[in-house]
Design a protein around this motif. Structure first.
Motif, PDB file in Angstrom:
ATOM      1  N   ILE A  21      94.300  33.279  14.544  1.00  0.00           N
ATOM      2  CA  ILE A  21      95.289  33.425  15.621  1.00  0.00           C
ATOM      3  C   ILE A  21      94.893  32.483  16.753  1.00  0.00           C
ATOM      4  O   ILE A  21      93.789  32.594  17.310  1.00  0.00           O
ATOM      5  N   GLY A  22      95.761  31.545  17.089  1.00  0.00           N
ATOM      6  CA  GLY A  22      95.487  30.583  18.162  1.00  0.00           C
ATOM      7  C   GLY A  22      95.225  29.206  17.589  1.00  0.00           C
ATOM      8  O   GLY A  22      94.266  29.006  16.853  1.00  0.00           O
TER       9      GLY A  22
ATOM     10  N   GLY B  12      97.013  22.547  19.576  1.00  0.00           N
ATOM     11  CA  GLY B  12      96.099  21.831  20.488  1.00  0.00           C
ATOM     12  C   GLY B  12      95.697  22.670  21.688  1.00  0.00           C
ATOM     13  O   GLY B  12      94.668  22.408  22.315  1.00  0.00           O
ATOM     14  N   GLY B  13      96.515  23.667  22.061  1.00  0.00           N
ATOM     15  CA  GLY B  13      96.170  24.515  23.208  1.00  0.00           C
ATOM     16  C   GLY B  13      96.006  23.656  24.454  1.00  0.00           C
ATOM     17  O   GLY B  13      96.878  22.849  24.784  1.00  0.00           O
ATOM     18  N   LYS B  14      94.850  23.793  25.090  1.00  0.00           N
ATOM     19  CA  LYS B  14      94.646  23.067  26.360  1.00  0.00           C
ATOM     20  C   LYS B  14      94.410  21.586  26.160  1.00  0.00           C
ATOM     21  O   LYS B  14      94.455  20.823  27.107  1.00  0.00           O
TER      22      LYS B  14
ATOM     23  N   ARG C 296     104.138  34.657  18.495  1.00  0.00           N
ATOM     24  CA  ARG C 296     103.084  35.298  19.301  1.00  0.00           C
ATOM     25  C   ARG C 296     102.608  36.551  18.588  1.00  0.00           C
ATOM     26  O   ARG C 296     103.409  37.445  18.297  1.00  0.00           O
TER      27      ARG C 296
ATOM     28  N   ALA D 209      91.163  33.136  17.821  1.00  0.00           N
ATOM     29  CA  ALA D 209      90.715  31.933  18.542  1.00  0.00           C
ATOM     30  C   ALA D 209      91.581  31.693  19.774  1.00  0.00           C
ATOM     31  O   ALA D 209      92.041  30.590  20.030  1.00  0.00           O
ATOM     32  N   THR D 210      91.807  32.769  20.518  1.00  0.00           N
ATOM     33  CA  THR D 210      92.532  32.652  21.794  1.00  0.00           C
ATOM     34  C   THR D 210      91.519  32.879  22.907  1.00  0.00           C
ATOM     35  O   THR D 210      90.381  33.247  22.635  1.00  0.00           O
TER      36      THR D 210
ATOM     37  N   ILE E 110      95.511  41.325  21.884  1.00  0.00           N
ATOM     38  CA  ILE E 110      95.756  41.294  20.430  1.00  0.00           C
ATOM     39  C   ILE E 110      94.972  42.409  19.717  1.00  0.00           C
ATOM     40  O   ILE E 110      95.455  43.024  18.780  1.00  0.00           O
TER      41      ILE E 110
ATOM     42  N   SER F 111      94.232  27.039  36.983  1.00  0.00           N
ATOM     43  CA  SER F 111      94.069  25.703  37.554  1.00  0.00           C
ATOM     44  C   SER F 111      95.262  24.850  37.132  1.00  0.00           C
ATOM     45  O   SER F 111      96.028  25.232  36.249  1.00  0.00           O
TER      46      SER F 111
ATOM     47  N   TRP G  62      97.684  25.774  34.135  1.00  0.00           N
ATOM     48  CA  TRP G  62      96.947  26.595  33.157  1.00  0.00           C
ATOM     49  C   TRP G  62      96.649  27.943  33.804  1.00  0.00           C
ATOM     50  O   TRP G  62      95.601  28.126  34.422  1.00  0.00           O
TER      51      TRP G  62
ATOM     52  N   GLY H 241      86.308  30.226  20.445  1.00  0.00           N
ATOM     53  CA  GLY H 241      86.991  29.647  21.602  1.00  0.00           C
ATOM     54  C   GLY H 241      86.142  29.644  22.851  1.00  0.00           C
ATOM     55  O   GLY H 241      85.018  30.150  22.876  1.00  0.00           O
ATOM     56  N   GLY H 242      86.722  29.078  23.888  1.00  0.00           N
ATOM     57  CA  GLY H 242      86.000  28.770  25.113  1.00  0.00           C
ATOM     58  C   GLY H 242      85.579  29.949  25.974  1.00  0.00           C
ATOM     59  O   GLY H 242      84.865  29.748  26.955  1.00  0.00           O
TER      60      GLY H 242
ATOM     61  N   CYS I 129      83.788  24.653  21.651  1.00  0.00           N
ATOM     62  CA  CYS I 129      84.931  25.364  21.049  1.00  0.00           C
ATOM     63  C   CYS I 129      85.050  24.986  19.575  1.00  0.00           C
ATOM     64  O   CYS I 129      85.323  25.839  18.721  1.00  0.00           O
TER      65      CYS I 129
HETATM   66  C1  FAD Z   1      92.464  21.494  33.359  1.00  0.00           C
HETATM   67  C2  FAD Z   1      91.362  21.603  32.353  1.00  0.00           C
HETATM   68  C3  FAD Z   1      90.466  20.559  32.216  1.00  0.00           C
HETATM   69  C4  FAD Z   1      89.438  20.651  31.280  1.00  0.00           C
HETATM   70  N1  FAD Z   1      88.587  19.591  31.136  1.00  0.00           N
HETATM   71  C5  FAD Z   1      87.676  19.608  30.139  1.00  0.00           C
HETATM   72  C6  FAD Z   1      86.948  18.425  29.835  1.00  0.00           C
HETATM   73  O1  FAD Z   1      87.136  17.360  30.446  1.00  0.00           O
HETATM   74  N2  FAD Z   1      86.054  18.480  28.804  1.00  0.00           N
HETATM   75  C7  FAD Z   1      85.856  19.615  28.053  1.00  0.00           C
HETATM   76  O2  FAD Z   1      85.037  19.605  27.124  1.00  0.00           O
HETATM   77  N3  FAD Z   1      86.563  20.746  28.323  1.00  0.00           N
HETATM   78  C8  FAD Z   1      87.469  20.767  29.324  1.00  0.00           C
HETATM   79  N4  FAD Z   1      88.239  21.880  29.555  1.00  0.00           N
HETATM   80  C9  FAD Z   1      88.001  23.084  28.750  1.00  0.00           C
HETATM   81  C10 FAD Z   1      88.610  22.956  27.358  1.00  0.00           C
HETATM   82  O3  FAD Z   1      89.806  22.224  27.401  1.00  0.00           O
HETATM   83  C11 FAD Z   1      88.923  24.322  26.783  1.00  0.00           C
HETATM   84  O4  FAD Z   1      87.831  25.211  26.943  1.00  0.00           O
HETATM   85  C12 FAD Z   1      89.267  24.248  25.303  1.00  0.00           C
HETATM   86  O5  FAD Z   1      90.277  23.290  25.067  1.00  0.00           O
HETATM   87  C13 FAD Z   1      89.688  25.629  24.825  1.00  0.00           C
HETATM   88  O6  FAD Z   1      90.038  25.580  23.470  1.00  0.00           O
HETATM   89  P1  FAD Z   1      90.339  26.926  22.698  1.00  0.00           P
HETATM   90  O7  FAD Z   1      90.817  26.553  21.349  1.00  0.00           O
HETATM   91  O8  FAD Z   1      89.175  27.826  22.803  1.00  0.00           O
HETATM   92  O9  FAD Z   1      91.495  27.650  23.535  1.00  0.00           O
HETATM   93  P2  FAD Z   1      92.974  27.206  23.899  1.00  0.00           P
HETATM   94  O10 FAD Z   1      93.105  25.749  23.988  1.00  0.00           O
HETATM   95  O11 FAD Z   1      93.347  28.045  25.072  1.00  0.00           O
HETATM   96  O12 FAD Z   1      93.801  27.667  22.620  1.00  0.00           O
HETATM   97  C14 FAD Z   1      94.134  28.999  22.385  1.00  0.00           C
HETATM   98  C15 FAD Z   1      95.484  29.012  21.696  1.00  0.00           C
HETATM   99  O13 FAD Z   1      95.836  30.361  21.395  1.00  0.00           O
HETATM  100  C16 FAD Z   1      97.222  30.508  21.566  1.00  0.00           C
HETATM  101  N5  FAD Z   1      97.532  31.932  21.734  1.00  0.00           N
HETATM  102  C17 FAD Z   1      97.213  32.738  22.781  1.00  0.00           C
HETATM  103  N6  FAD Z   1      97.659  33.987  22.576  1.00  0.00           N
HETATM  104  C18 FAD Z   1      98.263  33.982  21.362  1.00  0.00           C
HETATM  105  C19 FAD Z   1      98.938  34.975  20.613  1.00  0.00           C
HETATM  106  N7  FAD Z   1      99.079  36.220  21.071  1.00  0.00           N
HETATM  107  N8  FAD Z   1      99.464  34.640  19.396  1.00  0.00           N
HETATM  108  C20 FAD Z   1      99.344  33.361  18.919  1.00  0.00           C
HETATM  109  N9  FAD Z   1      98.719  32.375  19.613  1.00  0.00           N
HETATM  110  C21 FAD Z   1      98.190  32.678  20.814  1.00  0.00           C
HETATM  111  C22 FAD Z   1      97.518  29.678  22.790  1.00  0.00           C
HETATM  112  O14 FAD Z   1      98.882  29.331  22.888  1.00  0.00           O
HETATM  113  C23 FAD Z   1      96.601  28.468  22.574  1.00  0.00           C
HETATM  114  O15 FAD Z   1      97.251  27.420  21.899  1.00  0.00           O
HETATM  115  C24 FAD Z   1      89.285  21.819  30.490  1.00  0.00           C
HETATM  116  C25 FAD Z   1      90.176  22.880  30.640  1.00  0.00           C
HETATM  117  C26 FAD Z   1      91.213  22.783  31.553  1.00  0.00           C
HETATM  118  C27 FAD Z   1      92.187  23.925  31.689  1.00  0.00           C
END
Ligand code: FAD
Length: 473
Positions: free
Chosen positions: A7-8, A43-45, A256, A285-286, A294, A314, A413, A445-446, A456
């Protein structure tokens, strides 16, 4: 056939799906996977947009090259040659202090000075502040191993000025967090080790510099590695290429997940616009705040502990200007802004000075402004017009830029930056214990073991490997 549901579809979920897809290709055909993502894109963030020749980053613009997992994944999916180092010729970070931009002294590693002359000459820290930083060489170590906030640690070792002008904007800025609540143990365990092993951060950094192997020349046919790395077409190239390696029939977009229930040895996944799905193993992975929702029916303690991990909001604002409209020379890669300056923005990166291939040509420059974080979360909710007005007023004050931007993009975000506050590791310990009671459930995840893109990726890969091991038992 057994099925792992992920998930995510951020970079963590994609890394998990990729690991499962590869295992399947290598003959582990008895384990299938399905990736479910709430948005219509993966791709998320990690979000890059190409607009009129500009490459615009909405989230991360780089990853730390010291952490190998992002470059490793890039190699696996065949985009190693697109890895992009920062522009060496424009290096340097500045700090806004007393309304002026001061260059961070050469030799400052993380927040610790390692070269005397550039540090002594720096206009950023006052003489009493510099002397206080040097006390680090003589101060005793802290007794006991209780957690401490980043602010308390830096003030204790290097003094208040180092905290306010260097550590808080530079180090705290990585998490968009509050140095006074940020757990040192969870966020920057390396500093603790340095104090424990050397009794002084300065001595530890000097020793690390001596021990560091001479930098290997970059391979002739490979990328040039710098401290921060990106990709030629932006960070989005990584999730985009990983996603293209997956079977599109195994990716559900725009769904979702609303709840998960335990069902026999596995799980039942419920979501908007989809029939309930059976999963033999589940990778959530959210962000933790979404994972708490969830998993609310799975385990109340798990839910509570996940909810306790705070997340702040932010935004990034990318603006392009005509080079001829910028009257003052821009220096370095950009600047960070200490809280004590009382500004509304946190930092500015000159994207087209930091990276090649970000603008259509030299007649324009691209910059990225950071808004929000623990200190100014309310500003993230400003509407586009108000946000632009606020950001432009700040740029006018600080850089004297009055011109109308020729391009503007805003990315928000909400509750998207996890905070590793005091007690984070203890919370993770309880979360891990609960997970052990629920075989087949994994988190990635993060929000947990590292916010950066490489961490991540590692967490997603490890979650998939654990799920496979569980199902093959
Ligand atoms: C502005 C900003 C700048 C950053 N700069 C850097 C940087 O320069 N270098 C670096 O290393 N890191 C940086 N980070 C941190 C990094 O981008 C994130 O920690 C990382 O991308 C998170 O990845 P993730 O897969 O854990 O989560 P996310 O990218 O948040 O992915 C989670 C996914 O889950 C999905 N989701 C949520 N709930 C549900 C649900 N109920 N059902 C289905 N899907 C769901 C979401 O839509 C999302 O696509 C930055 C973050 C931000 C916000």
């Amino acid at each position: 056939m057994k099925k792992v549901v992920i998930i995510g579809g951020g970079i963590a979920g994609l890394a998990a799906a990729y690991t499962l897809a590869e295992k399947q290709k290598q003959g582990q055909a008895e384990i299938d996977y399905l990736l479910i993502e709430r948005e219509e894109r993966l791709g998320g963030k990690v979000l890059t947009e190409q607009v009129d020749g500009f490459v615009i980053e909405g989230g991360p613009d780089c990853f730390l090259s010291q952490k190998p997992w992002a470059a490793q994944l890039a190699s696996k999916v065949g985009i190693r040659d697109d890895l992009l180092g920062t522009n060496e010729e424009n290096q340097g970070t500045y700090v806004l202090s007393g309304g002026r931009l001061h260059k961070l002294p050469e030799g400052l590693m993380l927040m610790v000075p390692t070269k005397i002359i550039p540090f002594a000459m720096s206009s950023l820290i006052s003489w009493p502040g510099k002397i206080r930083m040097a006390f680090d060489l003589f101060l005793p170590k802290k007794k006991g191993d209780g957690d401490e906030s980043l602010a308390d640690f830096v003030t204790r070792r290097l003094g208040r000025e180092a905290l306010e002008k260097i550590a808080e904007p530079l180090i705290g800025g990585i998490h968009a967090g509050d140095a006074h609540t940020m757990s040192l143990k969870a966020s920057f365990p390396r500093f603790l080790e340095m104090e424990r092993n050397y009794g002084s951060l300065i001595r530890a950094m000097l020793a690390a510099r001596k021990k560091a192997p001479p930098r290997k020349p970059d391979a002739k046919d490979g990328p040039r590695y710098t401290y921060f790395m990106s990709f030629r077409r932006g960070m989005g190239e990584l999730p985009g290429t990983v996603a293209a390696c997956l079977d599109s029939a195994k990716v559900l977009l725009g769904r979702r997940v609303t709840a998960v229930k335990r069902a026999g040895k596995g799980f039942l996944v419920e979501g908007e616009g989809m029939e309930p799905l059976k999963a033999d193993a589940l990778i959530v992975a959210t962000m933790a705040n979404h994972a708490a929702e969830i998993l609310h029916l799975v385990d109340p303690v798990l839910r509570e502990k996940l909810q306790e991990i705070p997340h702040v909001s932010s935004a990034t604002v990318s603006l392009a200007f005509r080079t001829c409209d910028i009257n003052r020379p821009l220096e370095g890669f950009g600047f960070v802004i200490p809280r004590i300056e009382g500004r509304k923005i946190m930092a500015v990166t000159y994207s087209s000075r930091k990276w090649k291939y970000r603008v259509p040509d030299d007649s324009v420059i691209l910059m990225r402004i950071f808004v929000g974080g623990a200190a100014n979360q309310d500003l993230v909710a400003l509407d586009d017009a108000e946000m632009l007005k606020m950001v432009r007023a700040e740029l006018e004050d600080i850089l004297g830029i009055r011109a109308e931007p020729i391009m503007a993009r805003i990315y928000r975000w909400f509750q998207g930056m996890p905070q590793y506050t005091l007690g984070h590791l203890e919370r993770l310990e309880i979360i891990e214990k609960r997970l052990q009671e629920i075989p087949g459930l994994y988190l990635a995840g993060g929000s947990y073991w590292g916010v950066g893109v490489p961490d991540c990726i590692r967490s997603g890969t490890e979650a998939a490997e654990k799920a496979i091991a569980h199902l093959l038992k």
